[in-house]
Design a protein around this motif. Sequence first.
Motif, short mmCIF file in Angstrom:
data_model
loop_
_atom_site.label_atom_id
_atom_site.label_comp_id
_atom_site.label_asym_id
_atom_site.label_seq_id
_atom_site.Cartn_x
_atom_site.Cartn_y
_atom_site.Cartn_z
N ASN A 187 39.77 54.25 44.10
CA ASN A 187 40.94 53.36 44.01
C ASN A 187 41.75 53.83 42.85
O ASN A 187 42.97 53.94 42.84
CB ASN A 187 40.62 52.08 43.68
CG ASN A 187 39.89 51.31 44.99
OD1 ASN A 187 40.12 51.91 46.05
ND2 ASN A 187 39.33 50.24 44.77
N LEU A 188 41.19 54.08 41.75
CA LEU A 188 41.75 54.73 40.56
C LEU A 188 42.53 55.90 40.88
O LEU A 188 43.47 56.31 40.50
CB LEU A 188 40.78 55.05 39.32
CG LEU A 188 41.40 55.77 38.01
CD1 LEU A 188 42.34 54.82 37.34
CD2 LEU A 188 40.13 55.91 37.12
N GLN A 189 41.79 56.78 41.74
CA GLN A 189 42.24 58.21 42.02
C GLN A 189 43.72 57.99 42.96
O GLN A 189 44.54 58.72 42.61
CB GLN A 189 41.36 59.21 42.52
CG GLN A 189 42.10 60.49 42.89
CD GLN A 189 40.97 61.41 43.11
OE1 GLN A 189 40.76 62.20 42.03
NE2 GLN A 189 40.26 61.76 44.27
N GLU A 190 43.43 57.06 43.81
CA GLU A 190 44.75 56.54 44.70
C GLU A 190 45.96 56.12 43.75
O GLU A 190 47.09 56.64 43.94
CB GLU A 190 44.40 55.74 45.73
CG GLU A 190 43.47 55.97 46.73
CD GLU A 190 43.02 54.93 47.61
OE1 GLU A 190 43.30 53.76 47.34
OE2 GLU A 190 42.28 55.34 48.51
N GLN A 191 45.72 55.47 42.69
CA GLN A 191 46.50 54.88 41.96
C GLN A 191 47.23 55.96 41.29
O GLN A 191 48.38 55.86 40.71
CB GLN A 191 46.13 53.80 41.07
CG GLN A 191 45.72 52.39 41.78
CD GLN A 191 46.86 51.82 42.41
OE1 GLN A 191 47.92 51.57 41.95
NE2 GLN A 191 46.52 51.40 43.92
#
Length: 241
Positions: A146-150
């Motif tokens: 999720n961090l990478q997506e954000q």
Amino acid sequence: MEKRKALSIREVTSTNVTLYDILKNDIQDIVTREKEKIEHQRLPLNLDFSEFRDLFILSGSYNFKRQNQQHDFVIDANNEFIIQQLYLYMKNDSSFDGDLNKGIMLQGKYGCGKTAILETYTLLHNHMILRFGIPIPLFTFIKSVNLQEQLMKQSIQSFTYKPLVIDEFGRESKTIQDYGNILRPISELLSVRLDIGATTHGTTNFTLETLASNDFYGGMIGDRLKMMFNFITLHGDSRRK
């Protein structure tokens, strides 16, 4: 650098104080202020370990309930050492078995309870900040995927300074194709956060050696991971039922 008093070189040489003494005192003051800044980011934790332990069990059990799990959080022979180290770390206690200036990377097998422990630690930490109005930032708990997506939707700057707890570190894709460009968002973020001394914790199923391999982040980022994290192993098999 801040100045106590703006003095010209000529004024310095006309006094009994040497240029070296003035500059040394200035730098020592700056170092002292940086140390104080780090200490102020820690909670003033006026609890003994037995009290912290009880609060951890309550917070962990609440965390399970909000995930629709009906069992309570249990501290046992496999995880009690970890809970104790988190207590010492939160207190900024020199008996912590590691470097207090680094974050904590909790590693271990799948399902052994790493996420539950650091998620509970985050909940308890943030609750104390909000309950008593302590002027330090809240932790942001986020899975690496999720961090990478954000990071792709927003920017690295959005996550540069905030204290992060990165769950399942190493599970995300290491590179992303963006209009023909190869991007490494997590690697870039880690490099920036190390440079500015931002607080970063995490959980991972992988060893430091694996994370530093060419199949993961490579040697350069692996070397930075050693500078960023205390790698602490949580022993035991899966707790999932």
